[in-house]
Design a protein around this motif. Structure first.
Motif, PDB file in Angstrom:
ATOM      1  N   ARG A 147       0.815  -1.217   0.000  1.00  0.00           N
ATOM      2  CA  ARG A 147       0.000   0.000   0.000  1.00  0.00           C
ATOM      3  C   ARG A 147       0.847   1.266   0.000  1.00  0.00           C
ATOM      4  O   ARG A 147       0.303   2.369  -0.041  1.00  0.00           O
ATOM      5  CB  ARG A 147      -0.929   0.002   1.215  1.00  0.00           C
ATOM      6  N   LEU A 148       2.157   1.144   0.036  1.00  0.00           N
ATOM      7  CA  LEU A 148       3.022   2.315  -0.046  1.00  0.00           C
ATOM      8  C   LEU A 148       2.756   3.103  -1.321  1.00  0.00           C
ATOM      9  O   LEU A 148       2.839   4.335  -1.337  1.00  0.00           O
ATOM     10  CB  LEU A 148       4.496   1.904   0.009  1.00  0.00           C
ATOM     11  N   LYS A 149       2.436   2.410  -2.398  1.00  0.00           N
ATOM     12  CA  LYS A 149       2.221   3.077  -3.687  1.00  0.00           C
ATOM     13  C   LYS A 149       0.831   3.702  -3.800  1.00  0.00           C
ATOM     14  O   LYS A 149       0.546   4.425  -4.754  1.00  0.00           O
ATOM     15  CB  LYS A 149       2.409   2.068  -4.825  1.00  0.00           C
ATOM     16  N   SER A 150      -0.036   3.413  -2.846  1.00  0.00           N
ATOM     17  CA  SER A 150      -1.427   3.886  -2.920  1.00  0.00           C
ATOM     18  C   SER A 150      -1.524   5.363  -2.571  1.00  0.00           C
ATOM     19  O   SER A 150      -0.680   5.928  -1.866  1.00  0.00           O
ATOM     20  CB  SER A 150      -2.311   3.089  -1.965  1.00  0.00           C
ATOM     21  N   PHE A 151      -2.595   5.984  -3.073  1.00  0.00           N
ATOM     22  CA  PHE A 151      -2.948   7.339  -2.700  1.00  0.00           C
ATOM     23  C   PHE A 151      -4.053   7.278  -1.646  1.00  0.00           C
ATOM     24  O   PHE A 151      -4.788   6.272  -1.576  1.00  0.00           O
ATOM     25  CB  PHE A 151      -3.402   8.127  -3.921  1.00  0.00           C
ATOM     26  N   PRO A 152      -4.200   8.312  -0.820  1.00  0.00           N
ATOM     27  CA  PRO A 152      -5.178   8.248   0.275  1.00  0.00           C
ATOM     28  C   PRO A 152      -6.582   7.851  -0.150  1.00  0.00           C
ATOM     29  O   PRO A 152      -7.255   7.098   0.559  1.00  0.00           O
ATOM     30  CB  PRO A 152      -5.136   9.668   0.847  1.00  0.00           C
ATOM     31  N   HIS A 153      -7.043   8.318  -1.326  1.00  0.00           N
ATOM     32  CA  HIS A 153      -8.418   8.001  -1.738  1.00  0.00           C
ATOM     33  C   HIS A 153      -8.594   6.533  -2.107  1.00  0.00           C
ATOM     34  O   HIS A 153      -9.727   6.050  -2.216  1.00  0.00           O
ATOM     35  CB  HIS A 153      -8.838   8.892  -2.922  1.00  0.00           C
ATOM     36  N   GLU A 154      -7.487   5.820  -2.259  1.00  0.00           N
ATOM     37  CA  GLU A 154      -7.565   4.400  -2.588  1.00  0.00           C
ATOM     38  C   GLU A 154      -7.628   3.520  -1.334  1.00  0.00           C
ATOM     39  O   GLU A 154      -7.727   2.295  -1.454  1.00  0.00           O
ATOM     40  CB  GLU A 154      -6.349   3.994  -3.428  1.00  0.00           C
ATOM     41  N   LEU A 155      -7.587   4.128  -0.175  1.00  0.00           N
ATOM     42  CA  LEU A 155      -7.614   3.392   1.084  1.00  0.00           C
ATOM     43  C   LEU A 155      -8.954   3.564   1.774  1.00  0.00           C
ATOM     44  O   LEU A 155      -9.626   4.588   1.599  1.00  0.00           O
ATOM     45  CB  LEU A 155      -6.503   3.885   2.010  1.00  0.00           C
ATOM     46  N   SER A 156      -9.333   2.593   2.573  1.00  0.00           N
ATOM     47  CA  SER A 156     -10.536   2.722   3.395  1.00  0.00           C
ATOM     48  C   SER A 156     -10.265   3.702   4.539  1.00  0.00           C
ATOM     49  O   SER A 156      -9.117   4.070   4.817  1.00  0.00           O
ATOM     50  CB  SER A 156     -10.938   1.361   3.968  1.00  0.00           C
ATOM     51  N   GLY A 157     -11.334   4.099   5.223  1.00  0.00           N
ATOM     52  CA  GLY A 157     -11.178   5.021   6.344  1.00  0.00           C
ATOM     53  C   GLY A 157     -10.284   4.468   7.435  1.00  0.00           C
ATOM     54  O   GLY A 157      -9.435   5.164   7.982  1.00  0.00           O
TER      55      GLY A 157
END
Length: 295
Positions: A147-157
């Motif tokens: 998930r290091l490559k993810s952007f905040p909107h791609e993560l759950s709350g």
């Protein structure tokens, strides 16, 4: 770890608002100190004042906040400024802000935001080490390093909140201030976050100031609880003692304001037996309310 003495904050304007009034608190090593109270009572203002994050028109009008390092020295936070204050924050005292989506930069990856902490505070670290440590931090809070490559909107709350906790832990601070870290999360995710905080506190030994309006939640995780109303601490004591023998009328009202799975008001945890000291309705009235709600 932290001594807050006679601390007051005003918001200046046409009408001055006394947001925090002569608050005195101490935080022990490895302790979880809960700070409870309704919205607008001054909880976050106190935290921002202690960490010197307040901006005009807020003004600290009295008092002091002193950090006692585990290395044996003490620092008056009011004496810090500029580069010294910047170096102190995140390194000795870190903060998990309310609303992870508002705290994370939406156009920068999780990796970049984690590594920015080390670029700023640990410039001697090589980029490979920064990347390794960033992944380790995510895994420590239960998020896969992919998930290091993810952007905040791609993560759950819940994942975003875990990222914020990982960022706050990055430099191994001695005190963490958590400003309603479980707000807007469902109860299952709340429990997971609380379990993570408890586990990490046990492993790493940092002290926590946990701010929330959710008093039952604080009763589960705190060693001591300070109840705040109108900018003042109206009651401070051991969590279990505060639950079983509250002294201030406001504390009793807070305890009585939460429903129970049994349907009897005020009996939200442990026994499910009504406690007359909390000033809640008797069993007959509570049942009547419950039956009315069912209908």
């Amino acid at each position: 770890m932290l001594t807050i003495d006679d601390f007051s904050v005003d918001y200046l304007g046409e009408r001055t608002t006394h947001a925090v009034k002569n608050v005195s608190l101490t935080l022990g090593r490895g302790e979880v100190l809960g700070l409870a109270g309704e919205s607008g009572c001054g909880k976050s203002t106190l935290a921002y004042g202690v960490t010197r994050l307040l901006k005009p028109p807020a003004l600290i009008t009295s008092g002091s906040a002193t950090f006692h390092s585990r290395e044996g020295y003490s620092v008056d936070l009011a004496s810090l400024g500029g580069a010294d204050l910047r170096a102190f924050r995140w390194d000795k005292i870190s903060m998990v802000f309310q609303g992870a989506m508002n705290s994370l930069n939406p156009v920068i990856s999780v990796q970049a935001q984690l590594e920015d902490i080390f670029t700023t505070h640990r410039p001697e670290m090589k980029w490979k080490e920064r990347r390794q440590v960033a992944g380790d931090l995510l895994e420590r809070v239960g998020v896969d390093r992919s998930r290091l490559k993810s952007f905040p909107h791609e993560l759950s709350g819940g994942m975003r909140q875990r990222v914020m906790i990982a960022m706050a832990m990055a430099l191994d601070p001695q005190v963490m201030i958590m400003d309603e870290p479980t707000t807007a999360l469902d109860v299952v995710v709340q429990r997971e976050i609380l379990d993570e905080i408890t586990r990490l506190r046990s492993e790493l030994g940092f002290a926590v100031i946990f701010i929330t309006h959710d008093l039952p939640l604080l009763l589960e995780i705190s060693d001591r609880i300070a109840v705040m109303k109108g900018g003042e601490i109206v009651e401070l004591g051991d969590a279990y003692e505060l639950y079983t023998n509250p002294q201030h009328p406001y504390t009793k009202r807070l305890l009585a304001s939460f429903p129970s799975l049994t349907g009897e008001r005020g009996d939200f945890i442990r026994t499910g037996v009504a406690d007359a000291r909390l000033g809640v309705e008797d069993a007959v009235t509570a049942v009547a309310h419950s039956e009315g709600a069912d209908r």
